[in-house]
Scaffold this motif. Structure first.
Motif, PDB file in Angstrom:
ATOM      1  N   ILE A   7     -18.620 -83.198   5.189  1.00 52.01           N
ATOM      2  CA  ILE A   7     -18.461 -81.877   4.586  1.00 52.01           C
ATOM      3  C   ILE A   7     -17.071 -81.803   3.979  1.00 52.01           C
ATOM      4  CG2 ILE A   7     -18.340 -79.398   5.006  1.00 52.01           C
ATOM      5  CD1 ILE A   7     -20.455 -79.738   7.139  1.00 52.01           C
ATOM      6  N   GLN A   8     -17.024 -81.659   2.655  1.00 56.27           N
ATOM      7  CA  GLN A   8     -15.772 -81.440   1.955  1.00 56.27           C
ATOM      8  C   GLN A   8     -15.760 -80.022   1.398  1.00 56.27           C
ATOM      9  OE1 GLN A   8     -14.642 -84.558  -0.804  1.00 56.27           O
ATOM     10  NE2 GLN A   8     -15.495 -86.162   0.516  1.00 56.27           N
ATOM     11  N   LYS A  16     -14.883 -75.363   6.220  1.00 56.21           N
ATOM     12  CA  LYS A  16     -15.386 -76.716   6.509  1.00 56.21           C
ATOM     13  C   LYS A  16     -15.519 -76.953   8.009  1.00 56.21           C
ATOM     14  CE  LYS A  16     -11.995 -78.746   4.282  1.00 56.21           C
ATOM     15  NZ  LYS A  16     -11.317 -77.640   3.577  1.00 56.21           N
ATOM     16  N   LEU A  19     -18.481 -75.015   9.486  1.00 59.57           N
ATOM     17  CA  LEU A  19     -19.752 -75.583   9.030  1.00 59.57           C
ATOM     18  C   LEU A  19     -20.028 -76.915   9.726  1.00 59.57           C
ATOM     19  CD1 LEU A  19     -19.556 -74.854   5.195  1.00 59.57           C
ATOM     20  CD2 LEU A  19     -21.030 -73.716   6.866  1.00 59.57           C
ATOM     21  N   ALA A  20     -18.993 -77.744   9.878  1.00 57.53           N
ATOM     22  CA  ALA A  20     -19.176 -79.015  10.587  1.00 57.53           C
ATOM     23  C   ALA A  20     -19.524 -78.765  12.046  1.00 57.53           C
ATOM     24  CB  ALA A  20     -17.902 -79.860  10.479  1.00 57.53           C
ATOM     25  N   GLU A 132     -15.348 -84.357   8.527  1.00 61.42           N
ATOM     26  CA  GLU A 132     -14.777 -83.214   7.820  1.00 61.42           C
ATOM     27  C   GLU A 132     -13.650 -83.690   6.909  1.00 61.42           C
ATOM     28  OE1 GLU A 132     -12.081 -79.221   8.654  1.00 61.42           O
ATOM     29  OE2 GLU A 132     -13.127 -80.156  10.343  1.00 61.42           O
ATOM     30  N   LEU A 161     -21.530 -83.172   1.415  1.00 60.26           N
ATOM     31  CA  LEU A 161     -21.902 -81.800   1.090  1.00 60.26           C
ATOM     32  C   LEU A 161     -20.614 -81.074   0.715  1.00 60.26           C
ATOM     33  CD1 LEU A 161     -24.336 -80.979   4.055  1.00 60.26           C
ATOM     34  CD2 LEU A 161     -24.883 -82.008   1.831  1.00 60.26           C
ATOM     35  N   ALA A 163     -18.603 -77.648   0.010  1.00 62.20           N
ATOM     36  CA  ALA A 163     -18.643 -76.217   0.333  1.00 62.20           C
ATOM     37  C   ALA A 163     -17.608 -75.449  -0.478  1.00 62.20           C
ATOM     38  CB  ALA A 163     -18.392 -76.007   1.826  1.00 62.20           C
ATOM     39  N   THR A 193     -24.531 -78.776  -2.423  1.00 59.58           N
ATOM     40  CA  THR A 193     -23.424 -77.838  -2.286  1.00 59.58           C
ATOM     41  C   THR A 193     -23.840 -76.687  -1.378  1.00 59.58           C
ATOM     42  OG1 THR A 193     -24.044 -76.541  -4.233  1.00 59.58           O
ATOM     43  CG2 THR A 193     -22.549 -78.407  -4.574  1.00 59.58           C
ATOM     44  N   ASN A 196     -20.312 -70.571   0.900  1.00 58.89           N
ATOM     45  CA  ASN A 196     -19.983 -70.009   2.213  1.00 58.89           C
ATOM     46  C   ASN A 196     -19.358 -68.617   2.081  1.00 58.89           C
ATOM     47  OD1 ASN A 196     -19.904 -70.162   5.011  1.00 58.89           O
ATOM     48  ND2 ASN A 196     -17.894 -71.115   5.076  1.00 58.89           N
ATOM     49  N   VAL A 519     -30.858 -81.673   4.597  1.00 61.26           N
ATOM     50  CA  VAL A 519     -29.702 -82.292   5.253  1.00 61.26           C
ATOM     51  C   VAL A 519     -30.142 -83.505   6.061  1.00 61.26           C
ATOM     52  CG1 VAL A 519     -27.882 -81.959   6.983  1.00 61.26           C
ATOM     53  CG2 VAL A 519     -28.357 -80.156   5.310  1.00 61.26           C
TER      54      VAL A 519
END
Length: 533
Positions: A7-8, A16, A19-20, A132, A161, A163, A193, A196, A519
């Motif tokens: 997740i970037q 991030k 979400l991670a 992350e 992914l 964000a 993508t 958020n 995912v």
């Protein structure tokens, strides 16, 4: 070897870490052995593992969400800023020294073997690694020798992914601009993508989502609503500093130091609706609190001088003189003492007078003390006598050695859970307290006194001291009693169980708003996964 997914973000603070953490929780609920990973983290809110090693708090949160023990392999490089241009560099949990930004970037390639060794150790033990990134992958001045965003994605061969944060506006430009600034090979790694922190009706957003997919050629896999959960954060951009809360039965003021560290020490108190925790930066915000808390700092002397120059120290001294409760942790504890000396320039070379509220003198040393501890409060006087005997557990992480003056009263008896090289604990006996291997009643292992107290002023080195419900409950009951309220009007939570509930709620939000089927396909196929619009 584990399958990776990364997740970037389009910039810092897009969410991030959370979400991670949510993805780690979903994977755990689905029976997948997952572990978090962040090659390079910059944060002052750190944590000590059971083997006495230091890592960033975000990966601790993500490990908890995954249901596993935090491991320093999850964050092999931690940067702890000491000033505007330099940071203490911690590699595999141990300090390597303080480096300027220029020196660190010049030497960054030297740390790649440590990063990949840590990643390989995790990948050999888990099914999925949730990686992350940091900041943005499109910082074109920093892309050379990158080891945390697309550079890390390449080393781990991880699909990405991306964000973006819609709450601060411009999310379509964020995502489109980021994709445009990447190399073609890097763009191909982005498989989806996520938008958020959305507030409102998603149907209004849908035309923009279609245009975004057309512009980038990358599917939007989810729109995650703006939400608030009690989940540990590590970034100075945390919203908890700005969050307004209705006045509660107990009002607690936390001094928001410029280099504040480990502010999650106060999260168990913040989680209670009856408690108002305010982060204050100027004397006019002081008000009439029931207690003042002074947190840790990455530059104790400089932050103490900041308090002295802006009038905050005078407010704390006046408050203490009126019998107010003051509690300092780590750097805050050091500030409450008689003197702080840093002869070697570990943080800030020089010697300054402390606030003079506790009979303690601190000298900084090059070695850092890193250890997990457990213990009990000793028999206390003053407003917090309700805490006497209460158990707690936490960790110490500091480079100062504090000496309790002859006849001074210690705050607690502690025993170390981990044995590690570093500064030993405070071993200065006070008031006949047993030390150095002599058991203290109610404690285990080699017990020794820690911290200090005088009147209604208290301090110690233990981070996480309020995590135990007995400690938080005793603290709040004492404050209620001091103001003439019934001590049973607030009941402290079991913080560990409460956090588990928060992680489950986070997983629910992810499942409801992110296409988890997509995912899982990306995790399964990796960079061979097609971008399906």
């Amino acid at each position: 070897m584990a399958r990776p997914i990364m997740i970037q973000g389009t910039m810092s603070n897009v969410g991030k870490s959370v979400l991670a953490g949510g993805l780690c929780r979903v994977l755990r609920q689905d029976g997948v052995k997952a572990a978090p990973f962040k090659s390079q983290n910059m944060a002052l809110n750190s944590y000590i593992t059971r083997d006495g090693l230091e890592m960033g708090r975000a990966q601790v949160m993500q490990a908890e969400a995954a249901g596993i023990e935090p491991d320093v392999c999850m964050n092999p490089i931690l940067l702890k800023p000491t000033n505007d241009t330099g940071s203490q560099v911690i590699v595999n949990g141990r300090p390597e020294g303080v480096m300027s930004a220029v020196e660190y970037y010049r030497r960054k390639k030297e740390f790649v073997p440590a990063v990949m060794e840590a990643y390989a150790r995790l990948a050999s033990r888990y099914d999925v690694i949730v990686i992350e990134g940091a900041g943005s992958p499109a910082e074109i001045n920093l892309k050379q020798d990158d080891i945390v965003n697309m550079g890390m994605a390449e080393m781990a061969d991880a699909p990405v992914l991306l964000a973006g944060d819609i709450d601060r506006g411009g999310v379509f430009a964020q995502i489109t601009g980021t994709v445009m600034l990447l190399e073609e090979e890097e763009r191909r790694r982005i498989k989806g993508t996520i938008i958020n922190k959305f507030r409102g009706d998603v149907s209004i957003l849908k035309p923009g989502l279609s245009m975004l997919e057309e512009r980038t050629g990358i599917p939007v896999l989810g729109v995650v609503p703006y939400f608030y959960l009690d989940i540990d954060e590590e970034d100075s951009l945390t919203e908890r500093f700005r969050r307004k809360k209705n006045a509660g039965l107990v009002d607690i003021a936390v001094v928001r130091l410029p280099r504040i560290s480990n502010f999650t020490d106060f999260a168990p108190l913040e989680s209670l609706e009856e408690v108002s925790v305010r982060y204050i930066t100027s004397p006019d915000q002081f008000g009439s609190p029931d207690a003042v808390l002074i947190p840790g700092s990455k530059n104790t002397i400089r932050d103490l001088l900041w308090m002295r120059q802006n009038g905050m120290e005078a407010k704390v001294l006046q408050f203490a003189d009126r019998g107010g409760v003051v509690f300092g942790i780590c750097g805050g504890y050091q500030m409450l003492g008689q003197e702080i000396s840093d002869p070697d320039g570990t943080e800030q070379r020089g010697t300054v007078a402390g606030m003079g509220l506790l009979p303690v003198r601190t000298v900084f040393q090059q070695e850092k003390r890193r250890t997990r501890v457990e213990g009990n409060f000793l028999v206390l006087e003053g407003a917090l006598k309700e805490l006497s005997g209460a158990p707690f557990a936490g960790y110490e992480i500091h480079m100062g050695k504090s000496t309790l003056a002859e006849g001074g009263r210690a705050l607690a008896s502690i025993s170390e859970e981990t044995v590690q090289s570093g500064i030993p604990g405070d071993l200065i006996p006070g008031d006949g307290i047993p030390v150095d291997g002599v058991p203290v009643e109610g404690s285990t292992g080699r017990a020794h006194p820690d911290g200090a107290c005088r009147g209604n002023v208290y301090g110690c080195y233990v981070h996480g001291i309020f995590d135990a419900p007995e400690a938080a409950g005793g603290f709040l009951s004492a404050l209620l009693k001091k103001k003439g309220c019934g001590p049973s009007e607030i009941r402290a939570r079991d913080w560990k169980s409460y956090k588990e509930e928060q992680y489950d709620r986070l997983a629910d939000i992810i499942r409801q708003n992110v296409d988890m089927d997509a995912v899982y396909r990306i995790i399964e196929k990796g960079n061979d996964a097609p971008c399906i619009l």
